[in-house]
Design a protein around this motif. Structure first.
Motif, PDB file in Angstrom:
ATOM      1  N   LYS A 169       5.813  13.758   2.706  1.00 15.11           N
ATOM      2  CA  LYS A 169       5.687  14.591   4.071  1.00 15.11           C
ATOM      3  C   LYS A 169       4.433  13.945   4.814  1.00 15.11           C
ATOM      4  O   LYS A 169       4.158  14.474   5.804  1.00 15.11           O
ATOM      5  CB  LYS A 169       5.409  16.020   3.780  1.00 15.11           C
ATOM      6  CG  LYS A 169       6.499  16.705   3.230  1.00 15.11           C
ATOM      7  CD  LYS A 169       6.593  18.316   2.923  1.00 15.11           C
ATOM      8  CE  LYS A 169       7.781  18.987   2.318  1.00 15.11           C
ATOM      9  NZ  LYS A 169       7.448  20.521   2.315  1.00 15.11           N
ATOM     10  N   GLN A 170       3.652  13.096   4.257  1.00 17.60           N
ATOM     11  CA  GLN A 170       2.537  12.555   4.974  1.00 17.60           C
ATOM     12  C   GLN A 170       2.816  11.234   5.606  1.00 17.60           C
ATOM     13  O   GLN A 170       2.072  10.779   6.620  1.00 17.60           O
ATOM     14  CB  GLN A 170       1.544  12.377   3.872  1.00 17.60           C
ATOM     15  CG  GLN A 170       1.072  13.581   3.243  1.00 17.60           C
ATOM     16  CD  GLN A 170      -0.042  13.481   2.077  1.00 17.60           C
ATOM     17  OE1 GLN A 170      -0.477  12.394   2.219  1.00 17.60           O
ATOM     18  NE2 GLN A 170      -0.323  14.486   1.540  1.00 17.60           N
ATOM     19  N   LEU A 171       4.057  10.393   4.935  1.00 14.88           N
ATOM     20  CA  LEU A 171       4.200   9.038   5.688  1.00 14.88           C
ATOM     21  C   LEU A 171       4.967   9.089   6.678  1.00 14.88           C
ATOM     22  O   LEU A 171       5.960  10.171   6.878  1.00 14.88           O
ATOM     23  CB  LEU A 171       4.664   8.132   4.517  1.00 14.88           C
ATOM     24  CG  LEU A 171       4.138   7.940   3.306  1.00 14.88           C
ATOM     25  CD1 LEU A 171       4.857   7.319   2.255  1.00 14.88           C
ATOM     26  CD2 LEU A 171       2.937   7.280   3.440  1.00 14.88           C
ATOM     27  N   VAL A 172       4.546   8.158   7.707  1.00 14.05           N
ATOM     28  CA  VAL A 172       5.445   8.174   8.958  1.00 14.05           C
ATOM     29  C   VAL A 172       6.372   6.861   8.941  1.00 14.05           C
ATOM     30  O   VAL A 172       5.782   5.772   8.657  1.00 14.05           O
ATOM     31  CB  VAL A 172       4.547   8.147  10.202  1.00 14.05           C
ATOM     32  CG1 VAL A 172       5.257   8.143  11.438  1.00 14.05           C
ATOM     33  CG2 VAL A 172       3.725   9.417  10.014  1.00 14.05           C
ATOM     34  N   ALA A 173       7.680   7.174   9.472  1.00 12.52           N
ATOM     35  CA  ALA A 173       8.477   5.933   9.408  1.00 12.52           C
ATOM     36  C   ALA A 173       8.182   5.481  10.815  1.00 12.52           C
ATOM     37  O   ALA A 173       8.307   5.993  11.768  1.00 12.52           O
ATOM     38  CB  ALA A 173       9.953   6.416   9.247  1.00 12.52           C
ATOM     39  N   LEU A 174       8.258   3.973  10.814  1.00  5.28           N
ATOM     40  CA  LEU A 174       8.021   3.000  12.013  1.00  5.28           C
ATOM     41  C   LEU A 174       9.676   2.600  12.546  1.00  5.28           C
ATOM     42  O   LEU A 174      10.005   2.093  11.611  1.00  5.28           O
ATOM     43  CB  LEU A 174       7.127   2.040  11.808  1.00  5.28           C
ATOM     44  CG  LEU A 174       5.533   2.607  11.435  1.00  5.28           C
ATOM     45  CD1 LEU A 174       4.779   1.405  11.568  1.00  5.28           C
ATOM     46  CD2 LEU A 174       5.197   3.598  12.636  1.00  5.28           C
TER      47      LEU A 174
ATOM     48  N   PRO B  56       0.798  -1.356   0.058  1.00  9.10           N
ATOM     49  CA  PRO B  56      -0.029  -0.048  -0.264  1.00  9.10           C
ATOM     50  C   PRO B  56       0.627   1.271  -0.191  1.00  9.10           C
ATOM     51  O   PRO B  56       0.326   2.307  -0.315  1.00  9.10           O
ATOM     52  CB  PRO B  56      -0.761  -0.144   1.391  1.00  9.10           C
ATOM     53  CG  PRO B  56      -0.049  -0.891   2.268  1.00  9.10           C
ATOM     54  CD  PRO B  56       0.687  -1.759   1.133  1.00  9.10           C
ATOM     55  N   THR B  57       2.163   1.156   0.240  1.00  9.96           N
ATOM     56  CA  THR B  57       2.890   2.270   0.280  1.00  9.96           C
ATOM     57  C   THR B  57       3.455   2.827  -0.942  1.00  9.96           C
ATOM     58  O   THR B  57       3.032   4.175  -1.207  1.00  9.96           O
ATOM     59  CB  THR B  57       4.034   1.958   1.447  1.00  9.96           C
ATOM     60  OG1 THR B  57       3.602   1.845   2.717  1.00  9.96           O
ATOM     61  CG2 THR B  57       5.060   3.435   1.395  1.00  9.96           C
ATOM     62  N   CYS B  58       4.109   2.014  -1.795  1.00 10.22           N
ATOM     63  CA  CYS B  58       4.627   2.118  -3.092  1.00 10.22           C
ATOM     64  C   CYS B  58       3.662   1.635  -4.067  1.00 10.22           C
ATOM     65  O   CYS B  58       4.274   1.816  -5.489  1.00 10.22           O
ATOM     66  CB  CYS B  58       5.871   1.565  -3.150  1.00 10.22           C
ATOM     67  SG  CYS B  58       6.209  -0.263  -2.784  1.00 10.22           S
ATOM     68  N   GLN B  59       2.722   1.033  -3.708  1.00  3.42           N
ATOM     69  CA  GLN B  59       1.841   0.475  -4.795  1.00  3.42           C
ATOM     70  C   GLN B  59       2.493  -0.404  -5.971  1.00  3.42           C
ATOM     71  O   GLN B  59       2.125  -0.778  -7.014  1.00  3.42           O
ATOM     72  CB  GLN B  59       0.855   1.735  -5.689  1.00  3.42           C
ATOM     73  CG  GLN B  59       0.094   2.516  -4.662  1.00  3.42           C
ATOM     74  CD  GLN B  59      -0.872   1.863  -4.207  1.00  3.42           C
ATOM     75  OE1 GLN B  59      -1.683   0.735  -4.857  1.00  3.42           O
ATOM     76  NE2 GLN B  59      -1.258   2.206  -2.880  1.00  3.42           N
ATOM     77  N   GLY B  60       3.602  -1.246  -5.202  1.00  6.57           N
ATOM     78  CA  GLY B  60       4.021  -2.143  -6.261  1.00  6.57           C
ATOM     79  C   GLY B  60       5.259  -1.508  -7.057  1.00  6.57           C
ATOM     80  O   GLY B  60       5.920  -2.387  -7.701  1.00  6.57           O
TER      81      GLY B  60
ATOM     82  N   GLY C  71       7.794   0.186  -6.088  1.00  4.85           N
ATOM     83  CA  GLY C  71       9.054   0.284  -5.461  1.00  4.85           C
ATOM     84  C   GLY C  71       9.663   1.691  -5.143  1.00  4.85           C
ATOM     85  O   GLY C  71      10.743   2.017  -4.673  1.00  4.85           O
ATOM     86  N   LYS C  72       8.875   2.825  -5.331  1.00  2.00           N
ATOM     87  CA  LYS C  72       8.983   3.919  -5.215  1.00  2.00           C
ATOM     88  C   LYS C  72       7.969   4.683  -4.620  1.00  2.00           C
ATOM     89  O   LYS C  72       6.843   4.751  -4.836  1.00  2.00           O
ATOM     90  CB  LYS C  72       9.340   4.760  -6.540  1.00  2.00           C
ATOM     91  CG  LYS C  72      10.715   4.120  -7.190  1.00  2.00           C
ATOM     92  CD  LYS C  72      10.839   4.899  -8.778  1.00  2.00           C
ATOM     93  CE  LYS C  72      12.105   4.474  -9.404  1.00  2.00           C
ATOM     94  NZ  LYS C  72      12.369   4.959 -10.810  1.00  2.00           N
ATOM     95  N   ILE C  73       8.257   5.932  -3.864  1.00  6.41           N
ATOM     96  CA  ILE C  73       7.217   6.685  -3.096  1.00  6.41           C
ATOM     97  C   ILE C  73       6.890   7.911  -3.916  1.00  6.41           C
ATOM     98  O   ILE C  73       8.073   8.269  -4.229  1.00  6.41           O
ATOM     99  CB  ILE C  73       7.733   6.966  -1.672  1.00  6.41           C
ATOM    100  CG1 ILE C  73       7.940   5.414  -0.829  1.00  6.41           C
ATOM    101  CG2 ILE C  73       6.735   7.627  -0.929  1.00  6.41           C
ATOM    102  CD1 ILE C  73       8.387   5.735   0.274  1.00  6.41           C
ATOM    103  N   PRO C  74       5.776   8.143  -4.081  1.00  7.44           N
ATOM    104  CA  PRO C  74       5.540   9.450  -4.696  1.00  7.44           C
ATOM    105  C   PRO C  74       5.949  10.753  -4.029  1.00  7.44           C
ATOM    106  O   PRO C  74       5.989  10.603  -2.766  1.00  7.44           O
ATOM    107  CB  PRO C  74       3.990   9.328  -4.954  1.00  7.44           C
ATOM    108  CG  PRO C  74       3.495   8.045  -4.947  1.00  7.44           C
ATOM    109  CD  PRO C  74       4.448   7.375  -4.180  1.00  7.44           C
ATOM    110  N   GLN C  75       6.588  11.541  -4.563  1.00  3.01           N
ATOM    111  CA  GLN C  75       7.061  12.858  -4.250  1.00  3.01           C
ATOM    112  C   GLN C  75       5.922  13.531  -3.112  1.00  3.01           C
ATOM    113  O   GLN C  75       6.235  14.191  -2.356  1.00  3.01           O
ATOM    114  CB  GLN C  75       7.734  13.571  -4.941  1.00  3.01           C
ATOM    115  CG  GLN C  75       8.459  14.889  -4.598  1.00  3.01           C
ATOM    116  CD  GLN C  75       9.197  15.794  -5.402  1.00  3.01           C
ATOM    117  OE1 GLN C  75       8.822  15.524  -6.705  1.00  3.01           O
ATOM    118  NE2 GLN C  75      10.164  16.459  -5.104  1.00  3.01           N
ATOM    119  N   ALA C  76       4.639  13.555  -3.718  1.00  2.00           N
ATOM    120  CA  ALA C  76       3.496  14.177  -2.876  1.00  2.00           C
ATOM    121  C   ALA C  76       3.457  13.575  -1.737  1.00  2.00           C
ATOM    122  O   ALA C  76       2.717  14.217  -0.847  1.00  2.00           O
ATOM    123  CB  ALA C  76       2.411  14.047  -3.857  1.00  2.00           C
TER     124      ALA C  76
END
Length: 251
Positions: free
Chosen positions: A63-68, A49-53, A55-60
């Protein structure tokens, strides 16, 4: 019937297989060359659900994602934390105590030390007495002070017979002492005193003078006025000048 069971078994095996590679790989966010996170195998869901398969996170979403971070991570348990806190508190206490000790205002001692010299002159009814007095000033502070003003009144029989006001600029260092000489011109017009000073039959020719003074001292933060007084016996027989030795005042 057998073919159908075989297809169902094959479907379960496909579901149990990891969709992503078993070895996590570091990926970069979209439009960014710096590594952002590591996407590993995500079991039980078809797509991460993070990178939608991808392997990369959208730039938008950066600032919304939280690292655990795992609870046992060493970054959550910095070493010598109690020691650093204790040293910081100790340094603050020592610094504040030292500042209070050295900057706390202490007393300034003003002590009259007597007459240095005097001259006497007579006219038909008055006595003209000029005298130079000594004043010892001691600074008990750990910082320098400045003496800016000296005001003197001389009284004889409760009457003011002489006044002087001098503007000074005397610097006294920490835990140091200085001597100040001041001259006062007095005019005494009492008849009995005039007889005491002029009649030769009288063996004791002394005039009792009451000296009152105010000394203004300047501190680094404020100004203070110090009041002092003294009684002096002055020999008024004839035109005399009797110098006295200046004895240094001990610090």
């Amino acid at each position: 019937m057998g073919g159908t069971f075989s297809q169902l078994s094959s479907g379960k095996e496909d579901e149990n297989k990891a969709i992503l590679s078993p070895n996590p790989a570091s990926y970069s966010s979209t439009h960014s060359s710096k590594p952002f996170c590591s996407c590993g195998p995500y079991e039980g869901v078809g797509t991460c659900p993070t990178c939608q398969g991808s392997g990369k996170i959208p730039q938008a979403l950066e600032k919304q994602l939280v690292a655990l971070i795992p609870y046992g991570d060493q970054r959550l348990k910095p070493r010598h934390t109690k020691l650093f806190v204790f040293l910081a508190v100790l340094i603050c206490l020592v610094t504040s105590s030292s500042v209070i000790f050295f900057l706390f205002p202490r007393s300034i001692t003003v002590q009259p030390a007597g007459i240095n010299s005097s001259t006497v002159a007579f006219d038909e009814a008055d006595i003209h007495l000029n005298m130079t007095n000594i004043l010892n000033i001691s600074n008990s502070n750990y910082y320098p002070i400045t003496v800016t003003q000296l005001t003197i009144e001389v009284l004889h029989l409760s009457l003011v017979v002489g006044q002087v006001s001098d503007s000074l600029l005397l610097h006294i260092g920490p835990l140091a002492s200085e001597q100040v000489l001041y001259a006062v011109a007095c005019r005494i017009w009492d008849e009995n005193t005039y007889k005491i000073c002029t009649w030769l039959k009288i063996k004791v020719h002394h005039v009792l003078l009451h000296i009152q003074g105010t000394l203004t001292c300047s501190y680094p933060s404020h100004t203070e006025q110090l009041v002092f007084q003294n009684y002096e016996y002055v020999d008024c027989r004839g035109n005399t000048s009797v110098p006295h030795l200046l004895i240094p005042h001990p610090p």
